[in-house]
Scaffold this motif. Sequence first.
Motif, PDB file in Angstrom:
ATOM      1  N   HIS A   1       0.835  -1.206   0.000  1.00 10.74           N
ATOM      2  CA  HIS A   1       0.000   0.000   0.000  1.00 10.74           C
ATOM      3  C   HIS A   1       0.871   1.257   0.000  1.00 10.74           C
TER       4      HIS A   1
ATOM      5  N   ARG B   1       4.474   4.118   9.241  1.00 14.40           N
ATOM      6  CA  ARG B   1       3.372   3.476   9.962  1.00 14.40           C
ATOM      7  C   ARG B   1       3.693   3.402  11.446  1.00 14.40           C
TER       8      ARG B   1
ATOM      9  N   ARG C   1      -0.851   1.840  11.518  1.00 17.11           N
ATOM     10  CA  ARG C   1      -1.653   2.943  10.989  1.00 17.11           C
ATOM     11  C   ARG C   1      -0.797   3.848  10.114  1.00 17.11           C
TER      12      ARG C   1
ATOM     13  N   SER D   1      -6.997   6.977   8.813  1.00 14.70           N
ATOM     14  CA  SER D   1      -7.757   5.875   9.409  1.00 14.70           C
ATOM     15  C   SER D   1      -7.727   4.664   8.489  1.00 14.70           C
ATOM     16  N   LYS D   2      -8.017   3.501   9.063  1.00 11.69           N
ATOM     17  CA  LYS D   2      -8.036   2.256   8.271  1.00 11.69           C
ATOM     18  C   LYS D   2      -9.091   2.333   7.178  1.00 11.69           C
TER      19      LYS D   2
ATOM     20  N   GLU E   1      -7.816   4.580   4.364  1.00 12.91           N
ATOM     21  CA  GLU E   1      -6.762   3.902   3.614  1.00 12.91           C
ATOM     22  C   GLU E   1      -7.342   2.855   2.673  1.00 12.91           C
ATOM     23  N   ASP E   2      -8.310   2.056   3.176  1.00  9.29           N
ATOM     24  CA  ASP E   2      -8.938   1.038   2.334  1.00  9.29           C
ATOM     25  C   ASP E   2      -9.669   1.677   1.158  1.00  9.29           C
TER      26      ASP E   2
END
Length: 554
Positions: free
Chosen positions: A489, A504, A508, A521-522, A525-526
């Motif tokens: 990523h 990270r 995170r 935030s997760k 990011e997704d």
Amino acid sequence: MATQTSTNPESQSSNAIVRAIHRHYSDTTYHRTAETIEREKTLMFNIPFNRWAMFPTAFIFQAICGSLYAWSVFNDPIDSFIYGSVTNAATGKSTPAAHNAAVTFYIAVGCFGLSAAANGPWLERHGPKLAAIVGATIFFLGNMIAAIGIYTRIIALLYFGYGVLGGAGLGLCYISPVSALQKWFPDRRGLAAGFAVCGFGAGSIVLAKIPQPLTAAVGLPLTFVVLGCAYFAAMLACAVVFRVPPPNFQVNGMDMYRNKVDKNGDPEANASEKAAQDYKDPGANMVLSDAIFSTEYRIMYIMMLGNSIAGLVFLSRLANIIKDIFNKDEATAATIVAINGGFNLAGRLFFSTVSDRLGRKNSFFVMLLSQVVILASLPTIMEKRVYWAFLLVIWILTSCYGGGFGCIPAFLCDMFGPSNIGAMHGIILTAWSLAGVGGGLLFTEVYNHMLATGYTVKDPTVYSANLHWVLAVACVGFFFFLFVSTNIHDRLLPKAKGEFTRLRVFGRLVRIGSFGVRFVSKADEDAEWEAYVDKRRAEDQTARSAASPEVGSY
């Protein structure tokens, strides 16, 4: 205008070699039939296979590979057997008339790394079981030739047997279980890598105690025969367990490494499903040649060199430092070296396991920065002869050195996906070989030069002079490490406006730029990743449609 083709046989031969090398490092697909996949679901006697069976077998297999680290126990006995001994009239002690057996270790380390780098793609194409069997066989032959070389007192046979063949066999053996474990344990990549490679450290401790009593019982040449046969039998038993997961295998809701399956000989049986996986995880089916020539991989190579240099070069002289600088006896030095081996083992398991939570880059940050600080302080500690402080920093240094080997397979998987982990891990191990061979020779040259200019082995300066360039290499490794991305990523996601770099913290994503420090935030990011994947898919579909307009878009 017609294309000019060279008719020079020498030029054609050179081009053929280049093409062969390119093919070797481009295609790492492991083709298996449906029958093979079904057969791999069980062990002998139809015992169902469980992925956790890989842990103990990989540990034992790696422990035997770790016998390489115990080579120093053979140096004096081999030199005395081949060249004879001389007795010091003043002390009455006998020492070898020549000191050439230690060269075997340097040859083995060099061939270890070269073999791992050259055979990594072959491992991925043929699976870890066959690779482990072939590696164990080469190591076995190396031990037998070494035994003949010692018996006939021909040092060249020892160099070729244990140095070239033994090192090459161990290099292939080392990466075989690590590659498989990374594919079976995507949910615990750090733990899997650490548990496997800590076996390498354990072997250096346990197996170092065997040669001396065995040599007393059967003689030096037969010691290599007995150990070679025992190692070979144990490695074959472990290799039977090694395998990679079946296609579409998942664990804990996480996608596993997948292989292409030839159903009834049809190579396109799963083409559409494979294409979908390519977009979901762009690193999973990355061409090996693209990965190893990427900027990130080259930076990680320098990072690994910086992490290895102190452990291989300086710590290899630990026993001498304990005796010469701190005036301890032989027994104390041996005990300290054994304890140091325990910290090497513990570091491999501790840092790799912690990296599953802390993150690979954060773990390497701790390890590399700790080594830089320790190497900078060691000359002062040795000059002042503060024994307790020396032991404290040396054991921390050793833990960080071992931790690098525990974390690097998982770090590579995070960055490039598990498809080529065996090959990529093998290539990066040449940094270890370079540090061991090149660094070892340079250390010895500087050390001997200092002694020749009037210093004695009791003077800390003979070691401090070497610590300066060792520190420089570690600093270079740490500097380049700062520019390494964290995973796929981080490597592929486009930078935000004004972003300078990213890192990270406990998994995170954190962006640093003209906007300051921004935690992502997760969910965000997704969402960014899905948008990137959709864009990549659309671009590829457009390119394919343009290349084949008669087919139309799809």
